[in-house]
Write an enzyme that holds these catalytic residues in place. Sequence first.
Site, PDB file in Angstrom:
ATOM      1  N   ASP A  85      -3.507   3.464  -8.405  1.00  0.00           N
ATOM      2  CA  ASP A  85      -2.585   3.693  -6.677  1.00  0.00           C
ATOM      3  C   ASP A  85      -2.453   2.712  -6.037  1.00  0.00           C
ATOM      4  OD1 ASP A  85      -5.463   3.663  -7.698  1.00  0.00           O
ATOM      5  OD2 ASP A  85      -6.146   5.122  -5.915  1.00  0.00           O
ATOM      6  N   GLU A 150      -8.781   5.089  -7.128  1.00  0.00           N
ATOM      7  CA  GLU A 150      -9.363   4.182  -6.061  1.00  0.00           C
ATOM      8  C   GLU A 150      -9.957   4.453  -4.946  1.00  0.00           C
ATOM      9  OE1 GLU A 150     -10.848   0.366  -4.979  1.00  0.00           O
ATOM     10  OE2 GLU A 150      -9.504   0.925  -5.045  1.00  0.00           O
TER      11      GLU A 150
HETATM   12  N1  BES Z   1      -8.569  -4.427  -4.267  1.00  0.00           N
HETATM   13  C1  BES Z   1      -9.852  -3.706  -2.647  1.00  0.00           C
HETATM   14  C2  BES Z   1     -11.387  -3.763  -2.564  1.00  0.00           C
HETATM   15  C3  BES Z   1     -11.249  -5.375  -2.592  1.00  0.00           C
HETATM   16  C4  BES Z   1     -10.176  -6.075  -1.803  1.00  0.00           C
HETATM   17  C5  BES Z   1     -12.300  -6.685  -3.305  1.00  0.00           C
HETATM   18  C6  BES Z   1     -10.248  -7.710  -1.715  1.00  0.00           C
HETATM   19  C7  BES Z   1     -11.960  -7.474  -2.710  1.00  0.00           C
HETATM   20  C8  BES Z   1     -11.304  -8.174  -2.196  1.00  0.00           C
HETATM   21  C9  BES Z   1      -9.958  -1.787  -3.140  1.00  0.00           C
HETATM   22  O1  BES Z   1      -8.805  -1.285  -4.369  1.00  0.00           O
HETATM   23  C10 BES Z   1     -10.350  -1.070  -2.526  1.00  0.00           C
HETATM   24  O2  BES Z   1      -9.250  -1.392  -1.023  1.00  0.00           O
HETATM   25  N2  BES Z   1     -11.215   0.108  -2.330  1.00  0.00           N
HETATM   26  C11 BES Z   1     -11.425   0.529  -0.930  1.00  0.00           C
HETATM   27  C12 BES Z   1     -12.192   1.821  -1.801  1.00  0.00           C
HETATM   28  C13 BES Z   1     -12.522   2.176  -1.287  1.00  0.00           C
HETATM   29  C14 BES Z   1     -11.599   3.325  -0.833  1.00  0.00           C
HETATM   30  C15 BES Z   1     -13.559   4.155  -1.903  1.00  0.00           C
HETATM   31  C16 BES Z   1     -11.505   0.179   0.219  1.00  0.00           C
HETATM   32  O3  BES Z   1     -12.608  -1.206  -0.016  1.00  0.00           O
HETATM   33  O4  BES Z   1     -11.294   0.337   0.655  1.00  0.00           O
HETATM   34 ZN    ZN Z   2      -8.107  -2.209  -5.141  1.00  0.00          ZN
END
Ligand code: BES
Ligand code: ZN
Length: 452
Positions: A85, A150
Amino acid sequence: MMSYYEAHRTEFLEGLKAFLAIPSVSTLPEHKPDIRRAAEFVAEELRNAGLAGVELIEGPGNPLVYGEWTGAPGKPTLLLYGHYDVQPPDPLEEWKSPPFEPQIRGEDIFARGASDDKGQTYILIKAVEGFLKTRGNLPVNVKFLIEGEEEVGGGHIERYVAGRPPRLQADAAVICDTEMFAPGLPTICVGLRGIVYAELEVQGAAHDLHSGVYGGAAPNPLQAVAEILCALKDRDGRIQIPGFYDRVQPPSPKEREAWARLPFDEEAYRAREVGAPELVGEPGVPLFERLWARPTLEVHGIRGGFTGEGAKTVIPARAVAKISMRLVPDQRPEEAFEQFRAAVERARPRGVTVQVRRIHGAAPSVVNPDSPFIRAAAQALTEVFGRETVYVRSGGSIPIVGLFDAHLGIPSVMMGFGLPDDNLHAPNEKFHLPNFYRGIEAVARYFEILGQ
Ligand code: BES
Ligand code: ZN
């Protein structure tokens, strides 16, 4: 096998483009059919790669995709995680090419999800495919678990993993969903912030009112949102929610020293990556500590009132604000949400009612860099990228990391191939193609090292 990767670069790129062309935005209900198409795309890829038991795991929420190869008895078992997603692509007018029509410019491929996380999920699939197509086996056992929510908190995978299904038994998880600290610098992420995402609905009068006729008597919900926000976080970026910092653990002296040694130019970061006149945050707290080891509170959007061209003199009857807090060890999402709710109620100005809703949450996590699974990953990255691997934390959240630890008792090896300027969640998201190809090699090398 490395020659298989060389020989199939064009096919890999075409496959990635097809994956990126599916607008699998998890937060928007109108994209439900695209979510399913993306899940089916992943399942088909896993079948083609030679995995067994490939299926969509259905349940409330978006399908999980599972597939395994377990023909290496006595060797480690890796749970390979990714997400199909993506975040919404808005604001559309800022994209140089349409978000779901992948375009290659220079060495980068531009599309929503290019880096986060379709490109990186595809790395895992192609690495496995290379072994199975050339040797017919893998040096380790692998189990793919790819999710489709996710970006909205991962409710389905959370319930599934909490049930501890026997087929998820593994020694470690491998996740390619983080960034390299700098171009060409192999990086392992050993800590993530958690999150609590909340929504406030503020109601004033029963209906919109003429601001001249009623101003001075009627409450204003937009003003109330502003007052609540200012009460929750002061001008220095310190969160004013009682008890909020009580469980916050400072990073170890060793971690602090390592962070201070990272090759980094704060002024270039301000000017080129952030593009703001000044960086903000708690005074006296070093940047990486503010980003990785301190909690935050951010407002994402405020809805209400008149925002069109020109002027309309109205006191709106209601306003909605989307707010999230990033959490660090040992904060707990449920407790942080209750503290937030109480603080909002205390900050509520007269004349309005406020409903506070929790949208999703995830625990913060840290993994032990001395784990043999992490060390082997660092070795693989160092070999493939030709530089010493660095260990960092990240300010982002990947809810599954805490859940793998809590329910399956396994560490997550976060070897990410994104770059700091990949524009995650923003217009013109991209993935650096050399990282795509090297990522495949690094994951393959990791399997070989673990299989020895
Ligand atoms: N891939 C990201 C998280 C991330 C970005 C980790 C850059 C390390 C470096 C992930 O897909 C993401 O954006 N997660 C969301 C999770 C939330 C909506 C529960 C986030 O961090 O906003
Ligand atoms: Zn991600």
